[in-house]
Scaffold this motif. Structure first.
Motif, mmCIF file in Angstrom:
data_model
loop_
_atom_site.group_PDB
_atom_site.id
_atom_site.type_symbol
_atom_site.label_atom_id
_atom_site.label_comp_id
_atom_site.label_asym_id
_atom_site.label_seq_id
_atom_site.Cartn_x
_atom_site.Cartn_y
_atom_site.Cartn_z
ATOM 1 N N THR A 127 -55.715 -5.198 41.836
ATOM 2 C CA THR A 127 -55.390 -4.634 40.521
ATOM 3 C C THR A 127 -56.206 -3.371 40.251
ATOM 4 O OG1 THR A 127 -54.823 -6.828 39.661
ATOM 5 C CG2 THR A 127 -55.345 -5.122 38.044
ATOM 6 N N SER A 144 -57.104 9.346 33.439
ATOM 7 C CA SER A 144 -56.670 8.102 34.077
ATOM 8 C C SER A 144 -55.826 8.362 35.322
ATOM 9 C CB SER A 144 -55.858 7.275 33.072
ATOM 10 O OG SER A 144 -55.361 6.096 33.673
ATOM 11 N N ARG A 163 -61.180 -0.172 31.242
ATOM 12 C CA ARG A 163 -60.919 0.992 32.094
ATOM 13 C C ARG A 163 -62.170 1.515 32.805
ATOM 14 N NH1 ARG A 163 -57.748 1.418 27.670
ATOM 15 N NH2 ARG A 163 -59.091 2.847 26.508
ATOM 16 N N GLU A 168 -54.650 -0.587 42.285
ATOM 17 C CA GLU A 168 -53.375 -0.140 41.704
ATOM 18 C C GLU A 168 -53.614 0.743 40.478
ATOM 19 O OE1 GLU A 168 -50.902 -1.135 38.344
ATOM 20 O OE2 GLU A 168 -51.040 -3.046 39.396
ATOM 21 N N ARG A 169 -54.559 0.343 39.612
ATOM 22 C CA ARG A 169 -54.866 1.146 38.422
ATOM 23 C C ARG A 169 -55.474 2.495 38.814
ATOM 24 N NH1 ARG A 169 -55.623 -3.072 34.389
ATOM 25 N NH2 ARG A 169 -53.788 -4.394 34.789
ATOM 26 N N ASN A 170 -56.068 2.571 39.985
ATOM 27 C CA ASN A 170 -56.678 3.820 40.461
ATOM 28 C C ASN A 170 -55.684 4.696 41.216
ATOM 29 O OD1 ASN A 170 -59.272 4.732 39.900
ATOM 30 N ND2 ASN A 170 -60.227 3.093 41.086
ATOM 31 N N ASP A 182 -53.954 -1.968 27.581
ATOM 32 C CA ASP A 182 -53.106 -0.877 28.083
ATOM 33 C C ASP A 182 -51.681 -1.335 28.356
ATOM 34 O OD1 ASP A 182 -55.097 0.983 27.854
ATOM 35 O OD2 ASP A 182 -55.744 0.847 29.934
ATOM 36 N N ASP A 204 -53.833 5.648 36.041
ATOM 37 C CA ASP A 204 -53.014 4.456 35.790
ATOM 38 C C ASP A 204 -51.593 4.866 35.417
ATOM 39 O OD1 ASP A 204 -51.887 2.061 34.973
ATOM 40 O OD2 ASP A 204 -53.653 1.409 33.853
ATOM 41 N N TRP A 205 -50.632 4.461 36.239
ATOM 42 C CA TRP A 205 -49.230 4.816 36.005
ATOM 43 C C TRP A 205 -48.732 4.332 34.651
ATOM 44 C CZ3 TRP A 205 -45.703 0.891 35.189
ATOM 45 C CH2 TRP A 205 -46.120 -0.408 35.532
ATOM 46 N N ARG A 206 -49.284 3.236 34.144
ATOM 47 C CA ARG A 206 -48.826 2.700 32.856
ATOM 48 C C ARG A 206 -49.099 3.667 31.710
ATOM 49 N NH1 ARG A 206 -52.182 -2.423 32.144
ATOM 50 N NH2 ARG A 206 -53.747 -0.886 32.752
ATOM 51 N N LEU A 223 -63.258 1.260 35.869
ATOM 52 C CA LEU A 223 -62.775 0.757 37.160
ATOM 53 C C LEU A 223 -63.863 0.724 38.220
ATOM 54 C CD1 LEU A 223 -59.233 2.403 37.383
ATOM 55 C CD2 LEU A 223 -59.904 0.216 36.371
#
Length: 526
Positions: free
Chosen positions: A251, A471, A209, A254-256, A427, A473-475, A211
């Motif tokens: 990627t 975070s 993480r 997207e995580r951001n 994650d 991150d949608w996950r 990023l």
């Protein structure tokens, strides 16, 4: 006296004749032995020339078309050749080739998802190559083979969810790549390996993480690759690497929460691969990566609520992967990718309340994934895919009014527990574990078992909150927000939901969407 002298002369003459004959015989034997040695040396050189071709150009062409059985055969024949040699004939060069053969066998085992066998082959390759590199620290070929074994040992560790071991081997690989530059200068090979060394550490930063560090690492790698490509504009490997870097940058975006940027990066990945595919239409790896690019773009579009476009991309990826798996049924990685395309398609169908179309997809998918998990239980990816299949099956059963949805979600929760034990820092494992528990809690709540529901939601939150606090991150944010609302902690959930909506996030699960809407409405009330 005269008689004795004559006898002595005769004896001397005979002895000289015998000695001459023995010398002649010895010389003849020596010449024959020398010829035999020369013949043996010539045959060994011919065999090793053939071996070099088998492990080089021939294997490269086989890999392009994706024929694992033939690749297996090449590796096995190479090892059989080494086993037949007298140990005294195992020169350093021959041992270097043996390390290369073992590494290539390990690569094939990876494609077959036989991780224990792959790790054993890589470990033996490393033992050979490390010993040779220690004896010849400035020999580029030996350093190169050691680096390959180190990379693959790191890769297989990551595939098995052991990120700490993966980082240790990737660090060794980076150090070997730097040593290769010292040994042979700024050769193309040395530059490429050094760049790969830093790429792997950027991947680990992403998984940890970090990023910002990951993005900087990938951008630096991209600049280096573009410089190398300017010097060798026709090099397809460099072009492929640039497509791969674009996927990693996508990627990170997207995580951001930067979904438009992620779409742009994944589109670059796709366009680069499509250009390569026109020049190398039979390159199986290109078509596999093209399918990945379709899935990546579909995933981001689904997050943005653009489901129709996502469905089209998933269907395209499924068609590409189905053709590849029909061509090479031994490649489990391709088969699992094809099953993932089906799972993503089923997920969107369920979001659109089309449970009937999702039913056969899920039935086929979770049956096949169970076989893969049974064959390779050390793969967190396979376990996660199976957990997802059971969770989506539970949603399908709820949508169609079936009473046994709890049995399906119990399978997902059990697999999620396994994931967290085996890959605590992953994650994706946290996401799957949390979503399984949230759904199990909802089912328990509907059955008037509030204590059971609370336990499930609290367990999900326990895993998620330490990760989700800062975070994008949608996950992490999506299931954390759901769990908070379901536990009555709506005020804590509202900033997470606001963050997701700022990114343009749309939950695919209609129940999650309802939870978010209710929480937002409550926030707007006076």
């Amino acid at each position: 006296g005269t008689v004795v002298s004559v006898r002595q002369a005769i004896r001397a003459t005979r002895a000289e004749q015998v000695a001459r004959a023995e010398r002649d015989a010895a010389n003849a034997a020596g010449r024959a032995e020398a010829r035999a040695r020369a013949d043996a040396q010539r045959r060994q050189e011919q065999a090793e020339d053939l071996l070099t071709f088998m492990l080089g150009d021939f294997r490269t062409e086989l890999k392009k078309v994706g024929r694992l059985a033939l690749l297996d055969s090449v590796g096995d024949k190479a090892l059989a050749y080494f086993a037949a040699l007298d140990p005294r004939d195992l020169t350093d060069t021959a041992l270097t080739r043996q390390a290369k053969a073992l590494t290539q066998i390990g690569e094939t085992r990876m494609d077959e998802a036989r991780y224990a066998d792959a790790a054993a082959a890589f470990a033996t390759a490393y033992a050979r190559a490390a010993a040779l590199a220690a004896r010849h620290p400035r020999d580029g070929d030996m350093l190169f083979e050691r680096a390959q074994a180190e990379y693959w040992l790191g890769f297989v560790a990551r595939k098995r969810g052991d990120f700490a071991t993966g980082r240790a081997w990737y660090t060794r690989y980076r150090d070997s790549a730097v040593a290769l530059v010292v040994a042979e200068g700024e050769t193309f090979r040395a530059q490429r390996e050094r760049t790969s060394g830093y790429h792997n550490l950027a991947v680990l930063d992403l998984e940890d993480r970090n990023l910002g560090s990951a993005k900087n690492g990938f951008l630096a790698e991209k600049a280096s690759m573009e410089g190398m490509l300017a010097a060798k504009p026709g090099d397809t490997q460099l072009q492929f690497r640039l497509a791969d870097i674009a996927s990693w940058l996508g990627t990170v975006a997207e995580r951001n929460g930067a979904y438009p940027e992620a779409l742009k990066d994944f589109a670059e990945m796709s366009s680069r691969l499509e250009a390569l595919a026109t020049t190398e239409p039979n390159q199986a790896r290109l078509h596999s990566k093209l399918a990945d690019s379709r899935i990546f773009r579909g995933d981001v579009l689904a997050l943005m609520g653009r489901r129709t476009e996502a469905v089209a991309l998933y269907a395209d990826a499924k068609a590409l992967l189905d053709r590849l798996t029909a061509q090479d049924i031994a490649n489990r990685q391709w088969q699992v990718s094809a099953l993932n395309a089906r799972l993503q398609l089923a997920n969107v169908l369920l979001a659109d309340t089309d449970a009937q179309s999702a039913a056969p997809i899920l039935a086929e998918t979770h049956h096949k994934l169970e076989l893969f998990v049974e064959a390779e239980p050390s793969s967190p990816l396979f376990t996660r895919r199976l957990a997802s299949a059971w969770r989506l099956e539970a949603r399908r059963r709820i949508a169609t009014g079936q009473r046994d949805a709890g049995e399906a979600v119990a399978q997902a929760v059990k697999l999620g527990e396994t994931l967290l034990k085996e890959a605590q820092n992953d994650d994706w494992a946290a996401w799957e574990f949390a979503q399984g528990n949230i759904l199990a809690g909802r089912i328990a709540n509907d059955q008037n078992r509030p204590d059971v529901a609370t336990r499930h939601w609290s367990r999900a939150l326990e895993v998620l909150l330490p990760r989700a606090t800062n975070s994008h991150d949608w996950r992490l944010l999506d299931p954390a927000a759901q769990a908070l609302v379901l536990l009555g902690r709506t005020a804590e959930a509202q900033p997470l939901i606001a963050r997701l909506r700022k990114f343009g996030y749309h939950p695919l699960d209609p129940s999650a969407a309802s939870i978010f809407d209710a929480a937002s409405t409550k926030n707007q009330q006076p």
